[in-house]
Design a protein around this motif. Sequence first.
Motif, short mmCIF file in Angstrom:
data_model
loop_
_atom_site.label_atom_id
_atom_site.label_comp_id
_atom_site.label_asym_id
_atom_site.label_seq_id
_atom_site.Cartn_x
_atom_site.Cartn_y
_atom_site.Cartn_z
N GLY A 199 -0.43 -14.20 2.44
CA GLY A 199 -0.86 -12.89 2.87
C GLY A 199 -1.05 -11.99 1.67
N HIS A 200 -1.89 -10.97 1.83
CA HIS A 200 -2.13 -10.01 0.77
C HIS A 200 -0.83 -9.42 0.24
CE1 HIS A 200 -4.42 -6.03 -0.36
NE2 HIS A 200 -4.10 -6.74 -1.43
N ARG A 201 0.14 -9.16 1.14
CA ARG A 201 1.40 -8.53 0.74
C ARG A 201 2.24 -9.42 -0.18
NH1 ARG A 201 5.07 -7.81 6.06
NH2 ARG A 201 3.17 -6.77 6.78
N LYS A 204 0.82 -7.89 -3.48
CA LYS A 204 0.62 -6.46 -3.68
C LYS A 204 1.58 -5.66 -2.81
CE LYS A 204 -2.51 -6.71 -6.75
NZ LYS A 204 -2.23 -6.20 -8.13
N ASN A 205 1.73 -4.37 -3.13
CA ASN A 205 2.57 -3.46 -2.35
C ASN A 205 1.75 -2.95 -1.16
OD1 ASN A 205 4.72 -3.63 -4.29
ND2 ASN A 205 3.57 -2.23 -5.58
N THR A 206 1.65 -3.76 -0.15
CA THR A 206 0.79 -3.44 0.99
C THR A 206 1.36 -4.09 2.25
OG1 THR A 206 -1.43 -3.73 1.94
CG2 THR A 206 -0.68 -5.41 0.39
N ALA A 207 1.09 -3.49 3.39
CA ALA A 207 1.49 -4.09 4.67
C ALA A 207 0.52 -5.16 5.14
CB ALA A 207 1.60 -3.01 5.74
N ALA A 237 6.10 -25.19 5.52
CA ALA A 237 5.34 -24.08 6.10
C ALA A 237 5.95 -22.73 5.75
CB ALA A 237 5.26 -24.24 7.61
N GLU A 238 7.26 -22.67 5.53
CA GLU A 238 7.93 -21.42 5.18
C GLU A 238 7.88 -21.23 3.67
OE1 GLU A 238 9.13 -19.17 7.16
OE2 GLU A 238 9.07 -20.22 9.09
N LYS A 239 7.19 -20.19 3.23
CA LYS A 239 7.04 -19.93 1.80
C LYS A 239 7.97 -18.81 1.35
CE LYS A 239 4.17 -21.76 -0.19
NZ LYS A 239 4.04 -23.09 -0.83
N ALA A 240 8.47 -18.95 0.14
CA ALA A 240 9.30 -17.88 -0.43
C ALA A 240 8.47 -16.60 -0.51
CB ALA A 240 9.79 -18.28 -1.82
N SER A 241 9.10 -15.47 -0.22
CA SER A 241 8.38 -14.20 -0.23
C SER A 241 9.35 -13.08 -0.58
CB SER A 241 7.74 -13.94 1.14
OG SER A 241 8.73 -13.87 2.15
N TRP A 242 8.86 -11.86 -0.50
CA TRP A 242 9.68 -10.67 -0.72
C TRP A 242 9.58 -9.79 0.52
CZ3 TRP A 242 12.63 -10.79 -4.97
CH2 TRP A 242 12.23 -11.58 -6.05
N PRO A 243 10.66 -9.13 0.92
CA PRO A 243 10.58 -8.27 2.10
C PRO A 243 9.73 -7.05 1.82
CG PRO A 243 12.68 -7.95 1.00
CD PRO A 243 12.00 -9.11 0.30
N LEU A 244 9.01 -6.60 2.81
CA LEU A 244 8.23 -5.37 2.69
C LEU A 244 9.10 -4.21 3.16
CD1 LEU A 244 5.26 -4.37 2.03
CD2 LEU A 244 5.01 -4.21 4.51
N GLY A 300 6.69 -3.98 -2.13
CA GLY A 300 6.16 -5.25 -1.68
C GLY A 300 6.05 -6.27 -2.78
N GLY A 301 5.13 -7.22 -2.61
CA GLY A 301 5.04 -8.38 -3.48
C GLY A 301 4.64 -8.12 -4.90
N GLU A 302 4.11 -6.93 -5.21
CA GLU A 302 3.76 -6.63 -6.59
C GLU A 302 4.96 -6.09 -7.36
OE1 GLU A 302 0.53 -3.99 -9.20
OE2 GLU A 302 0.69 -3.71 -7.04
N SER A 303 5.76 -5.23 -6.74
CA SER A 303 6.86 -4.57 -7.44
C SER A 303 8.19 -5.29 -7.37
CB SER A 303 7.02 -3.13 -6.92
OG SER A 303 5.92 -2.33 -7.27
N TRP A 304 8.45 -6.03 -6.29
CA TRP A 304 9.72 -6.73 -6.17
C TRP A 304 10.03 -7.65 -7.36
CZ3 TRP A 304 14.18 -6.20 -4.01
CH2 TRP A 304 14.33 -5.65 -2.74
#
Length: 370
Positions: A199-201, A204-207, A237-244, A300-304
């Motif tokens: 996903g875009h998030r 980037k810092n986006t919903a 299928a579950e990818k590592a991510s950062w919470p928004l 989001g994903g840019e700043s975390w």
Amino acid sequence: MDGARLTRRGVLAAGLAVGTASLLPGPERADRFVRTGAEGPPLTEGAPAPYIVNCPSWGARRPSSPVKIWDRRPIRILVHHTATPNVGDQSRGAGDRLARAIQNYHMNHNGWLDSGQHFTISRGGVVLEGRSLSLGVLNEGRRQVEGAHCTGQNVVAIGIENEGTYTGVDPTPALWNSLRATCAYICSRYGIAPTELYGHRDYKNTACPGDRLYRMLPRLRAEVGATLGRRVSRTEAEKASWPLLRLGDSGPDVTAAQYLLRDAGATTTEPTGRFDEGTADAVRTFQVAHRAEDVNGILGGESWPELARTVSRGPGRNGGDAWRAVDTLAEHRRVESVPDRVTAPTWQRLLGTGGTAVRPVTDPPGTARR
């Protein structure tokens, strides 16, 4: 795009190994490349080519300057939503109007040479070419049109816009089916693994692409894999991510973020566990200091990855507020053993978003959003 705010994707209501770019003229060259699914069998086995409306067919304008094509294959797909109303009109005509509206906004408002995304899918499941030449180059399967859908990902990722806002509702079945078919075809042509859908998030810092559509990405990876004849396990299928995190959120993740913001010098306020205006201001201060593309107070994903620094157990800079963030999360999630050195994967597990690691590949130096 997030909410009702028009952002960079807004619409109306060094050789082959590293990737070199060539410039091709505008859409008058597109017809030499374009072939849609209705014109014959798929170019490769495993995923049939969906019907994709090419740029001339939906009435696209000529790009304002030549489209850049890179001699390299993309390695992932990024899913977006347009954050526009969830309209009931699912006709082909509605899809054409959507594509024209996006292109007009991107060219007239953003000053870009063409639509930013490579492909667009309407609420009715109509799949349309976005940026000129994207379809022909996809069918060719060896090169990549440079997009403008996500800075840092415009050469290494194919961007797909999905019409609507998917914060609180799921996409229509027609859109979902077309998204799955389009992703499968793109994976087939470029040799992209079905697990490399994001996903875009994530970057980037986006919903974007909305909470509901984002939570459906593990299902999308599995269904694309099935289309390609490959089983994708739940773990894959579950990818590592950062919470928004954004205004109105609360809980241990917010407390940890507040400790980290204080650790970074973005605030001196005592953590409360509530994402209020003061926290949003601290996030913006951090984003400015780290030259984030979107200074918007959304974490989001840019700043975390920059905020959740590598931290070691101990006093002073090695621990302090950053380690208090670790302790907060470990206690909440009842993690009994935490490494003495916490890096990004451990942070993600503590934040409850751990999964298969994300490949941190970005665009070549000098790639611009345009």
